[in-house]
Design an enzyme around this catalytic site. Sequence first.
Site, PDB file in Angstrom:
ATOM      1  N   GLY A 142       0.817  -1.209   0.000  1.00 60.83           N
ATOM      2  CA  GLY A 142       0.000   0.000   0.000  1.00 60.83           C
ATOM      3  C   GLY A 142       0.847   1.254   0.000  1.00 60.83           C
ATOM      4  O   GLY A 142       1.002   1.910   1.040  1.00 60.83           O
TER       5      GLY A 142
ATOM      6  N   SER B  74      -0.866  -4.151  -6.475  1.00 62.41           N
ATOM      7  CA  SER B  74      -0.805  -5.473  -7.100  1.00 62.41           C
ATOM      8  C   SER B  74      -1.350  -6.551  -6.173  1.00 62.41           C
ATOM      9  O   SER B  74      -0.980  -6.623  -4.997  1.00 62.41           O
ATOM     10  CB  SER B  74       0.645  -5.809  -7.472  1.00 62.41           C
ATOM     11  OG  SER B  74       1.170  -4.876  -8.375  1.00 62.41           O
TER      12      SER B  74
ATOM     13  N   GLU C 244      12.790  -4.447  -3.368  1.00 62.29           N
ATOM     14  CA  GLU C 244      11.957  -4.584  -4.574  1.00 62.29           C
ATOM     15  C   GLU C 244      12.756  -4.338  -5.842  1.00 62.29           C
ATOM     16  O   GLU C 244      12.523  -4.968  -6.869  1.00 62.29           O
ATOM     17  CB  GLU C 244      10.788  -3.599  -4.504  1.00 62.29           C
ATOM     18  CG  GLU C 244       9.840  -3.684  -5.686  1.00 62.29           C
ATOM     19  CD  GLU C 244       8.663  -2.736  -5.550  1.00 62.29           C
ATOM     20  OE1 GLU C 244       7.614  -3.016  -6.132  1.00 62.29           O
ATOM     21  OE2 GLU C 244       8.790  -1.711  -4.858  1.00 62.29           O
TER      22      GLU C 244
ATOM     23  N   SER D 245       8.751   5.478 -11.127  1.00 63.23           N
ATOM     24  CA  SER D 245       8.896   5.742 -12.556  1.00 63.23           C
ATOM     25  C   SER D 245      10.356   5.980 -12.919  1.00 63.23           C
ATOM     26  O   SER D 245      11.205   6.283 -12.064  1.00 63.23           O
ATOM     27  CB  SER D 245       8.057   6.957 -12.958  1.00 63.23           C
ATOM     28  OG  SER D 245       8.616   8.135 -12.398  1.00 63.23           O
TER      29      SER D 245
ATOM     30  N   GLU E   9      11.628   8.469 -14.416  1.00 62.19           N
ATOM     31  CA  GLU E   9      12.018   9.837 -14.090  1.00 62.19           C
ATOM     32  C   GLU E   9      12.464   9.943 -12.632  1.00 62.19           C
ATOM     33  O   GLU E   9      13.478  10.584 -12.310  1.00 62.19           O
ATOM     34  CB  GLU E   9      10.857  10.800 -14.360  1.00 62.19           C
ATOM     35  CG  GLU E   9      10.494  10.953 -15.838  1.00 62.19           C
ATOM     36  CD  GLU E   9       9.669   9.797 -16.368  1.00 62.19           C
ATOM     37  OE1 GLU E   9       9.450   9.765 -17.592  1.00 62.19           O
ATOM     38  OE2 GLU E   9       9.254   8.926 -15.585  1.00 62.19           O
TER      39      GLU E   9
END
Length: 366
Positions: free
Chosen positions: A123, A157, A240, A349, A351
């Site tokens: 979350g 997910s 991750e 992302s 960026e």
Amino acid sequence: MTLRQEARDWLESALSAEFAHARGLGGPGREHEGHDVRHAWERHLGRAGWTCLAWPKEYGGREASLEDQVAFHEEYARADAPARVGHIGEGLIGPTILDFGSREQKDRFLPPIQRGDELWCQGYSEPEAGSDLANVQTRAVLDGGEWVVTGQKVWTSLAHVADWCFVLCRTEQGSARHHGLSYLLVPMRQDGVEVRPIRQLTGTAEFNEVFFDGARTAKGNILGAPGEGWRVAMATLGYERGVSTLGQQIGFQRELAKVVEAARRTGALDDPLIRDELARSWLELRIMRFNALRPDAEPSIAKLYWSQWHQRLGELAQAVLGKEGLVGELGDLQRLYLFSRADTIYAGSSEIQRTIIAERTLGLPK
């Protein structure tokens, strides 16, 4: 017997018996496939000691070396075993609990992860705080012996099958940015938690919106102290984006092999530009592996590298298929192309990764 040989023998036996029909099920864009049998497989792996290999033995692990972990992942892919449903628990929240959890938290949460009994989701992202994670607005307040959580998460997910969620939320009134955040462990199966699927380009829905409306969790279900959530959350992102991608790379290798096979079938292999791109993909996949094996590997570099590589592989797959890729039922390579569009967005992302690399690794000014 080496761990590699032990794993090979066990997988061959297990996937030739009651789980023979589970071979090849699941994966990105295909998480809807055979969830029940894959969850049963997760428990079977746990009982046999093939989950959480790097964990301490007292929590069901093998304290396996990195070399042995890689060997297992390679044999797992070679056996065409089903995609894991417990990877968020094993790869993300499990190591975080090992690093930041109390003894009571480790005893409560680690064994069910190792056994495959409890599944987790993450979350973090919100509608106004995707890559800008420090802007999260989900809030939690103490009410007696419980935290009460209110807010919305998005792109979560596997939330629809998860038992627990680790939630980054704001617990200090009036705080902003990285300050006043806490890292809570919240049960998903309760009143006050609503999960809504987000349908993707692939037609499947493994991402979800999650709405917390007075959801509750025990006061003790917090990792680190109140207000230390940012530090804990960054540690989770390190797992991750870093070494845990070694298993993922085995899947990439299989996808590349399918693209090469399709190039032979369609005649695209006769095109020198296609051959160059296939060779480049193979070389870059090897570089990806070597970088992940470095003890000082920067997680953001790994995430930026693999996500862009995988997206290019999807584009190459479409080039190899030609007109065939635009018609008919959605096949593995079309699904690869469509799902990989998300790779440079989720888990931070591209960026944001470049900013992290510039500021934290290279020491450049903001």
